[in-house]
Design a protein around this motif. Structure first.
Motif, PDB file in Angstrom:
ATOM      1  N   GLY A  58      46.154  49.169  50.018  1.00 46.62           N
ATOM      2  CA  GLY A  58      45.823  49.293  48.602  1.00 46.62           C
ATOM      3  C   GLY A  58      45.541  50.723  48.193  1.00 46.62           C
ATOM      4  O   GLY A  58      45.544  51.643  49.026  1.00 46.62           O
TER       5      GLY A  58
ATOM      6  N   LYS B 265      46.239  38.664  45.945  1.00 46.30           N
ATOM      7  CA  LYS B 265      45.680  39.283  44.733  1.00 46.30           C
ATOM      8  C   LYS B 265      44.373  38.620  44.343  1.00 46.30           C
ATOM      9  O   LYS B 265      43.434  39.280  43.895  1.00 46.30           O
ATOM     10  CB  LYS B 265      46.696  39.196  43.596  1.00 46.30           C
TER      11      LYS B 265
ATOM     12  N   LEU C  35      41.625  39.824  46.622  1.00 46.51           N
ATOM     13  CA  LEU C  35      41.196  41.199  46.331  1.00 46.51           C
ATOM     14  C   LEU C  35      40.344  41.289  45.068  1.00 46.51           C
ATOM     15  O   LEU C  35      39.701  42.312  44.829  1.00 46.51           O
ATOM     16  CB  LEU C  35      42.420  42.106  46.199  1.00 46.51           C
ATOM     17  N   ARG C  36      40.321  40.218  44.274  1.00 51.06           N
ATOM     18  CA  ARG C  36      39.439  40.211  43.095  1.00 51.06           C
ATOM     19  C   ARG C  36      38.000  39.859  43.479  1.00 51.06           C
ATOM     20  O   ARG C  36      37.087  40.034  42.672  1.00 51.06           O
ATOM     21  CB  ARG C  36      39.970  39.236  42.044  1.00 51.06           C
ATOM     22  N   ASN C  37      37.818  39.349  44.679  1.00 52.32           N
ATOM     23  CA  ASN C  37      36.467  39.062  45.146  1.00 52.32           C
ATOM     24  C   ASN C  37      35.784  40.382  45.492  1.00 52.32           C
ATOM     25  O   ASN C  37      36.295  41.163  46.304  1.00 52.32           O
ATOM     26  CB  ASN C  37      36.526  38.150  46.374  1.00 52.32           C
ATOM     27  N   GLN C  38      34.649  40.650  44.907  1.00 49.42           N
ATOM     28  CA  GLN C  38      34.000  41.945  45.086  1.00 49.42           C
ATOM     29  C   GLN C  38      33.603  42.201  46.532  1.00 49.42           C
ATOM     30  O   GLN C  38      33.565  43.347  46.978  1.00 49.42           O
ATOM     31  CB  GLN C  38      32.766  42.057  44.176  1.00 49.42           C
TER      32      GLN C  38
ATOM     33  N   ALA D 138      36.899  43.473  47.751  1.00 50.98           N
ATOM     34  CA  ALA D 138      37.332  44.689  47.051  1.00 50.98           C
ATOM     35  C   ALA D 138      36.470  45.899  47.400  1.00 50.98           C
ATOM     36  O   ALA D 138      36.948  47.039  47.333  1.00 50.98           O
ATOM     37  CB  ALA D 138      37.320  44.448  45.542  1.00 50.98           C
ATOM     38  N   ASN D 139      35.221  45.669  47.752  1.00 49.38           N
ATOM     39  CA  ASN D 139      34.318  46.793  48.047  1.00 49.38           C
ATOM     40  C   ASN D 139      34.491  47.359  49.452  1.00 49.38           C
ATOM     41  O   ASN D 139      33.903  48.393  49.783  1.00 49.38           O
ATOM     42  CB  ASN D 139      32.861  46.358  47.865  1.00 49.38           C
TER      43      ASN D 139
END
Length: 242
Positions: free
Chosen positions: A108, A139, A142-145, A148-149
């Motif tokens: 990413g 996708k 990857l929206r789960n924080q 994503a963090n």
């Protein structure tokens, strides 16, 4: 397209336990399986290889996809003490909080290669997270924080040998391939910096034991056995005629 010579250099255990396997009842769920039970994550044959992974492998497996289709759940049989399979969806609470020194393997924005890491960062990796899902479902993950963090790590210069069609590039690896290359590349990077005393000796090669066996069985079926003379329509040029 995959080069068959890729597998010729791997130090793999004998495939004889798989060659002689017959369907039998799983002692836990009573379903009939041949090689291993993908639901209970136990082998159905003797002499499954053991692989000592240098850090934990956490697999976020999309629970919309059946385990029977996953290339990577078998990692739990190879390294039961240092791997975890988490059936989850990106937007639900089944994605855990990750401890410090965890990296997500994903190409990413802002992702780093192993060569980008400092010695302390490279030696400090305690947990590698892999997403096992379709690209569309990725996708959502990857929206789960919590996902994503995570700092991202990407691999370079590897080509997939996977037999399932996907419309991404040939560099889009099956999850079990990504696990294998991540640990091998990490070891080789450490060795290049003098952080390992010996060159890579194949210690993680058996991560691909079942994958290579399946690859060879597909090739054999289309060249010599039940599909002889037929075209493997999913991926042009996939079958390597002798």
């Amino acid at each position: 397209m995959v080069e068959p010579s890729l597998f010729e250099t791997l130090l793999l255990d004998s495939f004889s336990p798989l060659d002689s396997a017959e369907r039998s009842k799983c002692p836990q769920c009573s379903c009939y399986r041949k090689y291993y039970c993908y639901d209970c994550l136990i082998p159905m044959v003797e002499h499954f290889p053991h692989v000592s992974l240098p850090c934990k492998a956490t697999i976020l497996k999309c629970k919309k996809e059946p385990r029977s289709k996953s290339s990577v759940v078998v990692i739990k049989l190879f390294s039961p003490e240092n791997s975890e399979i988490i059936d989850c969806l990106g937007e639900d609470s089944s994605v855990p909080e990750f401890p410090p020194q965890t990296m997500l393997l994903f190409p990413g924005p802002g992702s780093k290669t192993l060569s980008d890491l400092s010695n302390d960062e490279l030696l400090g990796i305690k947990n590698l997270v892999f997403i096992d899902s379709t690209w569309l479902q990725t996708k959502s993950m990857l929206r789960n924080q919590r996902v994503a963090n995570l700092p991202m790590l990407r691999l370079e210069n590897h080509t997939t040998a996977f037999w399932r069609y996907q419309n991404e590039s040939k560099n889009s690896l099956a999850t079990i391939e990504a696990v294998y290359y991540a640990y091998v590349d990490m070891y080789k990077e450490k060795f290049s910096r003098g952080l390992e005393t010996e060159a890579y000796q194949g210690q993680y090669d058996n991560v691909l034991w079942y994958f290579v066996y399946t690859y060879q069985r597909i090739q054999n079926d289309y060249i010599e056995k039940k599909h002889k003379g037929k075209t493997f329509k999913h991926i042009p040029g996939y079958i390597k005629n002798k």
